[in-house]
Motif scaffolding. Sequence first.
Motif, PDB file in Angstrom:
ATOM      1  N   LYS A 185     -12.205   8.787 -13.227  1.00 13.05           N
ATOM      2  CA  LYS A 185     -12.686   8.124 -14.442  1.00 13.05           C
ATOM      3  C   LYS A 185     -13.961   7.323 -14.222  1.00 13.05           C
ATOM      4  N   TYR A 186     -14.078   6.671 -13.057  1.00 10.79           N
ATOM      5  CA  TYR A 186     -15.194   5.753 -12.838  1.00 10.79           C
ATOM      6  C   TYR A 186     -16.045   6.081 -11.619  1.00 10.79           C
ATOM      7  N   ASP A 187     -15.690   7.165 -10.916  1.00 13.16           N
ATOM      8  CA  ASP A 187     -16.397   7.537  -9.691  1.00 13.16           C
ATOM      9  C   ASP A 187     -16.419   6.383  -8.698  1.00 13.16           C
ATOM     10  N   VAL A 188     -15.282   5.691  -8.605  1.00 13.25           N
ATOM     11  CA  VAL A 188     -15.121   4.581  -7.670  1.00 13.25           C
ATOM     12  C   VAL A 188     -14.118   4.980  -6.596  1.00 13.25           C
ATOM     13  N   ASP A 189     -14.496   4.814  -5.351  1.00 14.44           N
ATOM     14  CA  ASP A 189     -13.586   5.054  -4.234  1.00 14.44           C
ATOM     15  C   ASP A 189     -12.846   3.757  -3.938  1.00 14.44           C
ATOM     16  N   VAL A 190     -11.562   3.712  -4.260  1.00 16.58           N
ATOM     17  CA  VAL A 190     -10.768   2.527  -3.992  1.00 16.58           C
ATOM     18  C   VAL A 190     -10.215   2.596  -2.576  1.00 16.58           C
ATOM     19  N   GLU A 191     -10.486   1.562  -1.810  1.00 14.49           N
ATOM     20  CA  GLU A 191      -9.930   1.440  -0.458  1.00 14.49           C
ATOM     21  C   GLU A 191      -8.886   0.324  -0.472  1.00 14.49           C
ATOM     22  N   LEU A 192      -7.632   0.690  -0.273  1.00 12.08           N
ATOM     23  CA  LEU A 192      -6.555  -0.294  -0.243  1.00 12.08           C
ATOM     24  C   LEU A 192      -6.436  -0.876   1.154  1.00 12.08           C
ATOM     25  N   VAL A 193      -6.514  -2.191   1.239  1.00  8.35           N
ATOM     26  CA  VAL A 193      -6.401  -2.888   2.526  1.00  8.35           C
ATOM     27  C   VAL A 193      -5.065  -3.625   2.527  1.00  8.35           C
ATOM     28  N   ASN A 194      -4.156  -3.214   3.377  1.00  3.78           N
ATOM     29  CA  ASN A 194      -2.805  -3.770   3.345  1.00  3.78           C
ATOM     30  C   ASN A 194      -2.677  -5.016   4.215  1.00  3.78           C
ATOM     31  N   PHE A 195      -1.944  -6.004   3.713  1.00  2.00           N
ATOM     32  CA  PHE A 195      -1.666  -7.238   4.446  1.00  2.00           C
ATOM     33  C   PHE A 195      -0.155  -7.452   4.483  1.00  2.00           C
ATOM     34  N   SER A 196       0.343  -7.876   5.624  1.00  2.68           N
ATOM     35  CA  SER A 196       1.770  -8.168   5.727  1.00  2.68           C
ATOM     36  C   SER A 196       2.048  -9.651   5.549  1.00  2.68           C
ATOM     37  N   ASP A 197       1.004 -10.456   5.591  1.00  3.81           N
ATOM     38  CA  ASP A 197       1.139 -11.909   5.499  1.00  3.81           C
ATOM     39  C   ASP A 197       0.442 -12.393   4.233  1.00  3.81           C
ATOM     40  N   TYR A 198       1.181 -13.062   3.358  1.00  3.27           N
ATOM     41  CA  TYR A 198       0.619 -13.533   2.094  1.00  3.27           C
ATOM     42  C   TYR A 198      -0.551 -14.507   2.264  1.00  3.27           C
ATOM     43  N   THR A 199      -0.658 -15.144   3.412  1.00  6.45           N
ATOM     44  CA  THR A 199      -1.701 -16.157   3.584  1.00  6.45           C
ATOM     45  C   THR A 199      -3.080 -15.539   3.825  1.00  6.45           C
ATOM     46  N   GLN A 200      -3.171 -14.240   4.020  1.00 10.01           N
ATOM     47  CA  GLN A 200      -4.444 -13.632   4.425  1.00 10.01           C
ATOM     48  C   GLN A 200      -5.327 -13.072   3.306  1.00 10.01           C
ATOM     49  N   PRO A 201      -4.773 -12.447   2.258  1.00 10.52           N
ATOM     50  CA  PRO A 201      -5.659 -11.777   1.289  1.00 10.52           C
ATOM     51  C   PRO A 201      -6.612 -12.685   0.521  1.00 10.52           C
ATOM     52  N   ASN A 202      -6.214 -13.917   0.218  1.00 14.89           N
ATOM     53  CA  ASN A 202      -7.136 -14.795  -0.529  1.00 14.89           C
ATOM     54  C   ASN A 202      -8.330 -15.230   0.320  1.00 14.89           C
ATOM     55  N   PRO A 203      -8.131 -15.706   1.550  1.00 14.93           N
ATOM     56  CA  PRO A 203      -9.302 -16.006   2.376  1.00 14.93           C
ATOM     57  C   PRO A 203     -10.183 -14.776   2.608  1.00 14.93           C
TER      58      PRO A 203
ATOM     59  N   LYS B 220       0.810  -1.214   0.000  1.00 10.12           N
ATOM     60  CA  LYS B 220       0.000   0.000   0.000  1.00 10.12           C
ATOM     61  C   LYS B 220       0.846   1.268   0.000  1.00 10.12           C
ATOM     62  N   SER B 221       2.035   1.219   0.582  1.00 14.71           N
ATOM     63  CA  SER B 221       2.862   2.417   0.717  1.00 14.71           C
ATOM     64  C   SER B 221       3.539   2.834  -0.590  1.00 14.71           C
ATOM     65  N   LEU B 222       3.534   1.973  -1.613  1.00 13.22           N
ATOM     66  CA  LEU B 222       4.193   2.322  -2.860  1.00 13.22           C
ATOM     67  C   LEU B 222       3.462   3.477  -3.557  1.00 13.22           C
ATOM     68  N   LYS B 223       4.236   4.346  -4.181  1.00 18.88           N
ATOM     69  CA  LYS B 223       3.709   5.615  -4.693  1.00 18.88           C
ATOM     70  C   LYS B 223       2.753   5.445  -5.870  1.00 18.88           C
ATOM     71  N   TYR B 224       2.878   4.365  -6.629  1.00 17.82           N
ATOM     72  CA  TYR B 224       2.027   4.247  -7.819  1.00 17.82           C
ATOM     73  C   TYR B 224       0.557   4.088  -7.472  1.00 17.82           C
ATOM     74  N   TRP B 225       0.265   3.712  -6.225  1.00 20.37           N
ATOM     75  CA  TRP B 225      -1.138   3.577  -5.831  1.00 20.37           C
ATOM     76  C   TRP B 225      -1.838   4.939  -5.760  1.00 20.37           C
ATOM     77  N   THR B 226      -1.077   6.004  -5.554  1.00 21.51           N
ATOM     78  CA  THR B 226      -1.701   7.338  -5.458  1.00 21.51           C
ATOM     79  C   THR B 226      -2.386   7.737  -6.754  1.00 21.51           C
ATOM     80  N   PRO B 227      -1.693   7.731  -7.918  1.00 24.37           N
ATOM     81  CA  PRO B 227      -2.420   8.052  -9.150  1.00 24.37           C
ATOM     82  C   PRO B 227      -3.498   7.027  -9.481  1.00 24.37           C
ATOM     83  N   TYR B 228      -3.285   5.779  -9.093  1.00 22.56           N
ATOM     84  CA  TYR B 228      -4.288   4.748  -9.359  1.00 22.56           C
ATOM     85  C   TYR B 228      -5.604   5.083  -8.656  1.00 22.56           C
ATOM     86  N   VAL B 229      -5.526   5.398  -7.370  1.00 20.11           N
ATOM     87  CA  VAL B 229      -6.731   5.717  -6.597  1.00 20.11           C
ATOM     88  C   VAL B 229      -7.403   6.978  -7.137  1.00 20.11           C
TER      89      VAL B 229
END
Length: 317
Positions: A79-97, A64-73
């Motif tokens: 462009k789409y009137d979508v509010d993107v909420e980035l949810v950060n995970f430090s453990d790879y085992t968590q985002p898929n569940p 989430k801290s990487l700068k490219y997410w700023t222009p993306y959000v």
Amino acid sequence: MSTAPALPDKPKRRGLLYGIIAAVVVVVVVVVAIVLGTRDDSAKTTAAGSTAAAKTVKIGVADKSLKYWTPYVELAKSKYDVDVELVNFSDYTQPNPALSQNQLDLNQFQHIQYLANYNATSGDDLQPIGATAVYPLPLYSLTAKSVAELPADAKVAIPNDAINEARGLLVLQQAGLVTLKDGGTAFSKTNDIESSKVQVTTVAADQTASALQSGSVAAAIVNNNYATKAKLPVDDIIVKDDPSSPAAAPYVNIFAARKADVANQTYLDLAALWHDPAVQKVFLEENPGAVVQDTPAADLQAETTKVEADAKAAAGK
């Protein structure tokens, strides 16, 4: 004495007037309801065919801290009137569940090989809907300037999740530090090491950088997002695999969605948005070694099915 007969009362017009007023009110209410209903329906459709204006979409990430997410959000909103909420995970085992359990709408942290193995082992059916890039997997050392400078029996850390463990072992084999049974595969484990010049230890992927920086290991395989977070300089990479080789195809990183949402236009728009020039400019400044991929969703899904079958075969299922 007789009295004159009473005259009939004058007709009461107020009742008629009230009836007319009530009818007018009903008509007005109906018209207002129709107008509001029409406006509500139109507000729920964006120019891109998305399902709702000002919709919030939660995307699970590991960087989430990487700068490219700023222009993306910002672009998602403009462009789409979508509010993107980035949810950060430090453990790879968590985002898929979390995605499977509807805590997220999408995630973007993994490659096809990881997703396919997750589906094969969990019985889930998450699917890729857009490609991002292939990152090289590097071996870092803060003390050795080359593989040849690593001392005999030096401790080397690799990630302990099944897929990054296998890929890390292949990098070590490429460097001449280990040899693997049958030449190694995308599902190799440490017990497939037939000979080794170093002591290979497995740790959680998010701990490989700290193991290196603490001096507890002489070298470590560190995934791109954790290397960036730890501010490991590229000059400390002593070997890495080639992200542009055909063998790297299963390692293309992806936006993943639940199978029921693979045709959701809002999600497809957001996956494609990652390739917007404004996002790419910042991304490539931060990740000069990455190879950007813009593979069609159908091809990504076909590759996932293939790798998933390989994962099940490797596990004897």
